[in-house]
Design an enzyme around this catalytic site. Structure first.
Site, PDB file in Angstrom:
ATOM      1  N   ARG A  58       0.846  -1.210   0.000  1.00  0.00           N
ATOM      2  CA  ARG A  58       0.000   0.000   0.000  1.00  0.00           C
ATOM      3  C   ARG A  58       0.876   1.253   0.000  1.00  0.00           C
ATOM      4  O   ARG A  58       0.617   2.222  -0.682  1.00  0.00           O
ATOM      5  CB  ARG A  58      -0.914   0.044   1.236  1.00  0.00           C
ATOM      6  CG  ARG A  58      -1.788  -1.160   1.523  1.00  0.00           C
ATOM      7  CD  ARG A  58      -3.030  -1.191   0.659  1.00  0.00           C
ATOM      8  NE  ARG A  58      -2.755  -1.715  -0.665  1.00  0.00           N
ATOM      9  CZ  ARG A  58      -2.495  -2.996  -0.946  1.00  0.00           C
ATOM     10  NH1 ARG A  58      -2.455  -3.899  -0.014  1.00  0.00           N
ATOM     11  NH2 ARG A  58      -2.248  -3.374  -2.185  1.00  0.00           N
ATOM     12  N   ASN A  91      -8.778   8.318   5.339  1.00  0.00           N
ATOM     13  CA  ASN A  91      -7.850   7.709   4.389  1.00  0.00           C
ATOM     14  C   ASN A  91      -6.441   7.678   4.948  1.00  0.00           C
ATOM     15  O   ASN A  91      -6.018   8.594   5.649  1.00  0.00           O
ATOM     16  CB  ASN A  91      -7.869   8.481   3.065  1.00  0.00           C
ATOM     17  CG  ASN A  91      -9.236   8.453   2.420  1.00  0.00           C
ATOM     18  OD1 ASN A  91     -10.067   7.629   2.788  1.00  0.00           O
ATOM     19  ND2 ASN A  91      -9.483   9.361   1.487  1.00  0.00           N
ATOM     20  N   ASP A  93      -3.817   7.316   2.831  1.00  0.00           N
ATOM     21  CA  ASP A  93      -2.896   7.842   1.821  1.00  0.00           C
ATOM     22  C   ASP A  93      -2.528   9.284   2.171  1.00  0.00           C
ATOM     23  O   ASP A  93      -3.043   9.856   3.136  1.00  0.00           O
ATOM     24  CB  ASP A  93      -3.525   7.740   0.412  1.00  0.00           C
ATOM     25  CG  ASP A  93      -4.776   8.601   0.248  1.00  0.00           C
ATOM     26  OD1 ASP A  93      -4.730   9.812   0.568  1.00  0.00           O
ATOM     27  OD2 ASP A  93      -5.826   8.069  -0.189  1.00  0.00           O
ATOM     28  N   HIS A 108      -7.567   7.531  10.966  1.00  0.00           N
ATOM     29  CA  HIS A 108      -7.253   6.100  10.857  1.00  0.00           C
ATOM     30  C   HIS A 108      -5.762   5.862  10.601  1.00  0.00           C
ATOM     31  O   HIS A 108      -5.377   4.773  10.197  1.00  0.00           O
ATOM     32  CB  HIS A 108      -8.099   5.452   9.753  1.00  0.00           C
ATOM     33  CG  HIS A 108      -9.542   5.319  10.122  1.00  0.00           C
ATOM     34  ND1 HIS A 108     -10.534   5.017   9.206  1.00  0.00           N
ATOM     35  CD2 HIS A 108     -10.178   5.450  11.318  1.00  0.00           C
ATOM     36  CE1 HIS A 108     -11.713   4.977   9.829  1.00  0.00           C
ATOM     37  NE2 HIS A 108     -11.518   5.239  11.097  1.00  0.00           N
ATOM     38  N   SER A 177     -18.877   5.750   2.928  1.00  0.00           N
ATOM     39  CA  SER A 177     -20.109   4.949   2.897  1.00  0.00           C
ATOM     40  C   SER A 177     -20.936   5.115   4.159  1.00  0.00           C
ATOM     41  O   SER A 177     -22.055   4.611   4.234  1.00  0.00           O
ATOM     42  CB  SER A 177     -19.758   3.467   2.708  1.00  0.00           C
ATOM     43  OG  SER A 177     -18.932   3.043   3.767  1.00  0.00           O
ATOM     44  N   ASN A 202     -21.415  12.279  -2.321  1.00  0.00           N
ATOM     45  CA  ASN A 202     -21.063  10.864  -2.486  1.00  0.00           C
ATOM     46  C   ASN A 202     -21.628  10.365  -3.810  1.00  0.00           C
ATOM     47  O   ASN A 202     -22.610  10.892  -4.320  1.00  0.00           O
ATOM     48  CB  ASN A 202     -21.638  10.034  -1.330  1.00  0.00           C
ATOM     49  CG  ASN A 202     -20.809   8.786  -1.045  1.00  0.00           C
ATOM     50  OD1 ASN A 202     -19.588   8.866  -0.989  1.00  0.00           O
ATOM     51  ND2 ASN A 202     -21.458   7.654  -0.884  1.00  0.00           N
TER      52      ASN A 202
HETATM   53  P1  OAD Z   1     -16.016   2.841   1.638  1.00  0.00           P
HETATM   54  O1  OAD Z   1     -15.357   1.985   0.604  1.00  0.00           O
HETATM   55  O2  OAD Z   1     -16.818   2.163   2.689  1.00  0.00           O
HETATM   56  O3  OAD Z   1     -16.976   3.883   0.945  1.00  0.00           O
HETATM   57  C1  OAD Z   1     -16.545   4.686  -0.114  1.00  0.00           C
HETATM   58  C2  OAD Z   1     -17.729   5.505  -0.589  1.00  0.00           C
HETATM   59  O4  OAD Z   1     -17.271   6.366  -1.617  1.00  0.00           O
HETATM   60  C3  OAD Z   1     -18.895   4.678  -1.170  1.00  0.00           C
HETATM   61  O5  OAD Z   1     -20.111   5.113  -0.600  1.00  0.00           O
HETATM   62  C4  OAD Z   1     -18.832   4.980  -2.682  1.00  0.00           C
HETATM   63  O6  OAD Z   1     -20.126   5.026  -3.264  1.00  0.00           O
HETATM   64  C5  OAD Z   1     -18.215   6.356  -2.679  1.00  0.00           C
HETATM   65  N1  OAD Z   1     -17.474   6.678  -3.918  1.00  0.00           N
HETATM   66  C6  OAD Z   1     -16.795   5.843  -4.738  1.00  0.00           C
HETATM   67  N2  OAD Z   1     -16.209   6.523  -5.732  1.00  0.00           N
HETATM   68  C7  OAD Z   1     -16.545   7.825  -5.551  1.00  0.00           C
HETATM   69  C8  OAD Z   1     -16.246   9.040  -6.250  1.00  0.00           C
HETATM   70  N3  OAD Z   1     -15.486   9.046  -7.351  1.00  0.00           N
HETATM   71  N4  OAD Z   1     -16.760  10.201  -5.765  1.00  0.00           N
HETATM   72  C9  OAD Z   1     -17.530  10.210  -4.634  1.00  0.00           C
HETATM   73  N5  OAD Z   1     -17.835   9.103  -3.946  1.00  0.00           N
HETATM   74  C10 OAD Z   1     -17.344   7.924  -4.382  1.00  0.00           C
HETATM   75  O7  OAD Z   1     -14.873   3.743   2.288  1.00  0.00           O
HETATM   76  P2  OAD Z   1     -14.890   4.586   3.644  1.00  0.00           P
HETATM   77  O8  OAD Z   1     -16.261   5.079   3.946  1.00  0.00           O
HETATM   78  O9  OAD Z   1     -13.788   5.547   3.560  1.00  0.00           O
HETATM   79  O10 OAD Z   1     -11.091   1.932   8.042  1.00  0.00           O
HETATM   80  O11 OAD Z   1     -14.501   3.462   4.690  1.00  0.00           O
HETATM   81  C11 OAD Z   1     -14.370   3.820   6.027  1.00  0.00           C
HETATM   82  C12 OAD Z   1     -13.327   2.970   6.707  1.00  0.00           C
HETATM   83  O12 OAD Z   1     -13.622   1.598   6.507  1.00  0.00           O
HETATM   84  C13 OAD Z   1     -11.933   3.090   6.153  1.00  0.00           C
HETATM   85  O13 OAD Z   1     -11.232   4.212   6.625  1.00  0.00           O
HETATM   86  C14 OAD Z   1     -11.297   1.845   6.612  1.00  0.00           C
HETATM   87  C15 OAD Z   1     -12.389   0.873   6.282  1.00  0.00           C
HETATM   88  O14 OAD Z   1     -12.453  -0.254   7.003  1.00  0.00           O
HETATM   89  C16 OAD Z   1      -9.938   1.491   8.580  1.00  0.00           C
HETATM   90  O15 OAD Z   1      -9.025   1.041   7.916  1.00  0.00           O
HETATM   91  C17 OAD Z   1      -9.878   1.618  10.063  1.00  0.00           C
END
Ligand code: OAD
Length: 238
Positions: A58, A91, A93, A108, A177, A202
């Site tokens: 990563r 994130n 990154d 995170h 999400s 989103n």
């Molecule tokens: P998710 O993968 O759960 O959600 C990403 C969201 O972004 C989804 O609702 C997609 O529909 C949306 N999406 C995708 N592409 C997009 C774009 N181009 N523009 C706008 N929206 C878009 O990721 P997170 O919510 O970040 O935790 O996940 C939360 C946490 O779960 C992460 O930080 C990680 C994971 O487990 C840890 O590692 C502790």
């Protein structure tokens, strides 16, 4: 109305257009691994080499990605907004920083940091980290782990985040999400505080969409620059 204090929460969706895979679009697998095999302290205790290799990959991927228009617009907002902007990201990154954002809270953790499990110091780390890598502070090995918040661990800087949430008059959630707490609950912390406006940006309505006052659905790379233009212009009227 003009805003004085803005909190932005970002998730994997803000980095999707930079080529980073989101978490929940892949049958529950994260880069082909089950989350419990690579993102828990039990996994690290069981197979530290696998976990180190996973985060080394990563970390190396960061060389091949670049900030997209959403990251750049958020950096511009912080630079040009006549008030305080706090960026809280889930994130790991470093695309917000590379776009120019300065006040970033990585709740995170970060791929480019490791932590010593013996002396608890955190180190900037650009290369591979292995069980043979020595802590630059105490010299012990094995001792270093990714400075990432794994499942079951407490996110970083929660006190500072709650302080900003209760003060802000605008909360914007971008590309998340809404399924991982405590970040998924931030919108409720804001609204309890009173008059703040809340916006969700989103691809599709998130699990917590009903808790936001305003929704903008589509790609962050297109929608965030427009939102930032609005915030730097006349602001929201009414
Ligand atoms: P998710 O993968 O759960 O959600 C990403 C969201 O972004 C989804 O609702 C997609 O529909 C949306 N999406 C995708 N592409 C997009 C774009 N181009 N523009 C706008 N929206 C878009 O990721 P997170 O919510 O970040 O935790 O996940 C939360 C946490 O779960 C992460 O930080 C990680 C994971 O487990 C840890 O590692 C502790």
């Amino acid at each position: 109305m003009r805003y004085r204090e803005i909190v932005i929460l970002t998730g994997a969706g803000v980095s999707a257009e930079s080529g980073v895979r989101t978490f929940r679009d892949n049958n529950g697998l994260w880069e082909d691994h089950r989350v419990e095999d690579v993102a828990t302290s039990e996994a690290f205790a069981r197979d530290p080499n696998l976990v180190q290799r996973f985060y080394n990959l990563r970390r190396n991927q960061l060389h091949h990605i670049a900030p997209n228009p959403a990251h750049l617009a958020l950096a511009r907002l912080e630079r040009e907004f006549d008030g305080r902007v706090t960026l809280v990201t889930q994130n790991v990154d470093d695309l917000h920083e590379r776009a120019g954002s300065r006040d970033v809270i990585h709740m995170h953790g970060e791929l480019r940091r490791v932590r010593c499990t013996r002396c608890d110091t955190v180190h900037h780390w650009l290369d591979d980290c292995t069980q043979r890598s020595r802590c630059p502070n105490c010299g012990q090995a094995p001792s270093l782990r990714p400075n990432i918040v794994w499942f079951g661990e407490m996110p970083f800087e929660m006190e500072a985040i709650h302080d900003r949430l209760t003060r802000c008059d605008l909360f914007v959630s971008i590309g998340t999400s809404g399924s991982v707490y405590p970040a998924a609950g931030f919108v409720s912390n804001v609204r309890h505080a009173g008059e703040a406006h809340t916006i969700e940006v989103n691809l599709e309505p998130s699990a917590g969409a009903s808790r936001f006052a305003e929704h903008r659905n589509g790609k962050a790379g297109a929608l965030v620059p427009v939102l930032v233009d609005e915030l730097l212009g006349v602001g929201r009227s009414g």
